[in-house]
Design a protein around this motif. Structure first.
Motif, PDB file in Angstrom:
ATOM      1  N   UNK A 133      -1.128  14.502  11.125  1.00  0.00           N
ATOM      2  CA  UNK A 133      -1.216  13.141  10.744  1.00  0.00           C
ATOM      3  C   UNK A 133      -1.716  12.244  10.126  1.00  0.00           C
ATOM      4  N   UNK A 134      -2.985  12.807   9.980  1.00  0.00           N
ATOM      5  CA  UNK A 134      -4.466  12.209   9.487  1.00  0.00           C
ATOM      6  C   UNK A 134      -3.668  12.526   7.659  1.00  0.00           C
ATOM      7  N   UNK A 135      -3.272  13.306   7.182  1.00  0.00           N
ATOM      8  CA  UNK A 135      -2.832  12.680   5.957  1.00  0.00           C
ATOM      9  C   UNK A 135      -2.092  12.451   5.290  1.00  0.00           C
ATOM     10  N   UNK A 136      -0.655  12.148   6.378  1.00  0.00           N
ATOM     11  CA  UNK A 136       0.235  11.190   6.657  1.00  0.00           C
ATOM     12  C   UNK A 136      -0.461   8.853   6.553  1.00  0.00           C
ATOM     13  N   UNK A 137      -1.200   9.590   7.484  1.00  0.00           N
ATOM     14  CA  UNK A 137      -1.717   8.198   7.117  1.00  0.00           C
ATOM     15  C   UNK A 137      -2.594   8.108   6.063  1.00  0.00           C
ATOM     16  N   UNK A 138      -3.842   8.562   5.991  1.00  0.00           N
ATOM     17  CA  UNK A 138      -4.387   8.566   4.533  1.00  0.00           C
ATOM     18  C   UNK A 138      -3.116   8.552   3.457  1.00  0.00           C
ATOM     19  N   UNK A 139      -1.975   9.691   2.833  1.00  0.00           N
ATOM     20  CA  UNK A 139      -1.346   9.116   2.329  1.00  0.00           C
ATOM     21  C   UNK A 139      -1.016   7.964   1.516  1.00  0.00           C
ATOM     22  N   UNK A 140      -0.478   7.154   2.902  1.00  0.00           N
ATOM     23  CA  UNK A 140       0.503   5.650   3.096  1.00  0.00           C
ATOM     24  C   UNK A 140      -0.477   4.499   2.671  1.00  0.00           C
ATOM     25  N   UNK A 141      -1.165   4.826   3.107  1.00  0.00           N
ATOM     26  CA  UNK A 141      -3.179   3.578   2.893  1.00  0.00           C
ATOM     27  C   UNK A 141      -3.174   3.846   1.885  1.00  0.00           C
ATOM     28  N   UNK A 142      -3.439   5.162   1.540  1.00  0.00           N
ATOM     29  CA  UNK A 142      -3.843   5.116  -0.125  1.00  0.00           C
ATOM     30  C   UNK A 142      -3.103   4.194  -1.249  1.00  0.00           C
ATOM     31  N   UNK A 143      -1.609   4.762  -0.686  1.00  0.00           N
ATOM     32  CA  UNK A 143      -0.805   3.987  -1.363  1.00  0.00           C
ATOM     33  C   UNK A 143      -0.103   2.365  -0.887  1.00  0.00           C
ATOM     34  N   UNK A 144      -0.330   2.119  -0.551  1.00  0.00           N
ATOM     35  CA  UNK A 144      -0.337   0.086   0.130  1.00  0.00           C
ATOM     36  C   UNK A 144      -1.498  -0.018  -0.098  1.00  0.00           C
ATOM     37  N   UNK A 145      -2.015   0.073  -0.662  1.00  0.00           N
ATOM     38  CA  UNK A 145      -3.735   0.000  -1.151  1.00  0.00           C
ATOM     39  C   UNK A 145      -3.734  -0.381  -2.822  1.00  0.00           C
ATOM     40  N   UNK A 146      -2.796   0.488  -3.336  1.00  0.00           N
ATOM     41  CA  UNK A 146      -3.097   0.670  -4.657  1.00  0.00           C
ATOM     42  C   UNK A 146      -4.094   0.989  -5.153  1.00  0.00           C
ATOM     43  N   UNK A 147      -4.441   2.107  -4.288  1.00  0.00           N
ATOM     44  CA  UNK A 147      -5.438   3.413  -4.575  1.00  0.00           C
ATOM     45  C   UNK A 147      -5.091   4.989  -5.261  1.00  0.00           C
ATOM     46  N   UNK A 148      -3.899   4.711  -4.622  1.00  0.00           N
ATOM     47  CA  UNK A 148      -3.356   6.454  -5.224  1.00  0.00           C
ATOM     48  C   UNK A 148      -2.935   6.776  -6.871  1.00  0.00           C
ATOM     49  N   UNK A 149      -3.555   8.050  -7.822  1.00  0.00           N
ATOM     50  CA  UNK A 149      -3.399   8.034  -8.509  1.00  0.00           C
ATOM     51  C   UNK A 149      -2.154   9.450  -8.700  1.00  0.00           C
ATOM     52  N   UNK A 150      -1.275   9.367  -9.391  1.00  0.00           N
ATOM     53  CA  UNK A 150      -0.499  10.117  -9.631  1.00  0.00           C
ATOM     54  C   UNK A 150      -1.152  11.609  -9.173  1.00  0.00           C
ATOM     55  N   UNK A 151      -0.205  12.059  -8.526  1.00  0.00           N
ATOM     56  CA  UNK A 151      -0.077  13.319  -8.266  1.00  0.00           C
ATOM     57  C   UNK A 151       0.791  14.271  -8.384  1.00  0.00           C
ATOM     58  N   UNK A 152       0.875  15.529  -7.662  1.00  0.00           N
ATOM     59  CA  UNK A 152       1.989  16.476  -8.388  1.00  0.00           C
ATOM     60  C   UNK A 152       2.489  16.771  -6.440  1.00  0.00           C
ATOM     61  N   UNK A 153       3.743  16.018  -5.734  1.00  0.00           N
ATOM     62  CA  UNK A 153       3.853  16.510  -4.756  1.00  0.00           C
ATOM     63  C   UNK A 153       4.343  17.701  -4.173  1.00  0.00           C
ATOM     64  N   UNK A 154       5.105  18.440  -6.010  1.00  0.00           N
ATOM     65  CA  UNK A 154       6.094  19.472  -5.955  1.00  0.00           C
ATOM     66  C   UNK A 154       4.426  21.018  -6.254  1.00  0.00           C
ATOM     67  N   UNK A 155       3.378  20.459  -6.261  1.00  0.00           N
ATOM     68  CA  UNK A 155       2.355  21.610  -6.087  1.00  0.00           C
ATOM     69  C   UNK A 155       2.497  22.334  -4.318  1.00  0.00           C
ATOM     70  N   UNK A 156       2.677  23.143  -3.802  1.00  0.00           N
ATOM     71  CA  UNK A 156       2.968  23.465  -3.193  1.00  0.00           C
ATOM     72  C   UNK A 156       2.076  25.394  -2.455  1.00  0.00           C
ATOM     73  N   UNK A 157       1.443  24.958  -1.137  1.00  0.00           N
ATOM     74  CA  UNK A 157       1.005  25.566  -0.403  1.00  0.00           C
ATOM     75  C   UNK A 157       1.679  25.988   0.567  1.00  0.00           C
ATOM     76  N   UNK A 158       1.134  26.847   1.691  1.00  0.00           N
ATOM     77  CA  UNK A 158       1.456  27.763   2.654  1.00  0.00           C
ATOM     78  C   UNK A 158       0.219  27.250   3.372  1.00  0.00           C
TER      79      UNK A 158
END
Length: 215
Positions: free
Chosen positions: A178-203
């Protein structure tokens, strides 16, 4: 005391009308009202956000990084009062130094049956913080935004049950769920996000999975 920065004003304007992901949409009925405080400030390393790490001995969300917060009590008068009260109880912060900017749309955490209202705040007069409730909180961190948006600290975390979502590795913490999902959305909506690779997957690490399965 510092003024609300332009980027946070922009974020607050976006946050009040941000869309709720399908997996976090509240049901028509039921769920316990709760609130969390997304508290942004100006720290020694630039803009930051306040996170806690829950006690590894806890029954619910053991060991997980989170925003300060909890259930809304009748005397709170609503989610804003609850978020500030819980943050004071958990971190020792002085709520008089917080300017509340807005509340975000309600989100639902099915695992704990909580209907959570994120409360967005500006820490205009920072106060000392610490793990003020050791039974619930192990540590408190002011996490720099620069570390959260660093592509090297971002990846997709996959749960054995099939869930996969955004995650951050900052300050020795694995921020997920939950916390990461909220942060992800907030950073994106605030125009703060930098390009990152969602295809980098960890178990999901076994120790994190073990604590997550407790409650």
């Amino acid at each position: 005391m510092t003024q609300v920065p332009d980027w946070l004003d922009t974020l607050a304007a976006q946050a009040v009308r941000t869309s709720v992901p399908s997996g976090l949409r509240p049901p028509a009925e039921g769920g316990r009202p709760a609130a969390v405080l997304l508290l942004f400030g100006e720290g020694p390393l630039g803009p930051d956000v306040l996170l806690i790490q829950r006690s590894s001995r806890g029954r619910r969300h053991a060991g997980q990084p989170a925003f300060p917060g909890g259930g809304v009590d009748p005397e709170d008068g609503g989610p804003v009062g609850a978020a500030l009260r819980e943050a004071e109880e958990e971190t020792g912060l002085d709520p008089r130094g917080v300017t509340v900017l807005c509340t975000m749309p309600e989100l639902y955490i099915w695992r704990s049956d909580n209907r959570v209202t994120p409360v967005l705040g500006w820490w205009r007069t920072p106060s000392a913080v610490h793990a003020a409730s050791p039974a619930e909180v192990e540590s408190v961190e002011r996490v720099p935004i620069a570390e959260l948006v660093d592509p090297g600290n971002r990846f997709t975390l996959r749960h054995p049950g099939g869930y996969a979502g955004p995650a951050f590795r900052v300050r020795g913490m694995l921020v997920w769920g939950f916390t990461a999902m909220v942060l992800d959305g907030v950073l994106r909506e605030g125009g703060l996000e930098r390009p990152w690779d969602p295809g980098r997957v960890e178990e999901m690490p076994p120790d994190v999975l073990d604590m997550a399965s407790r409650g």
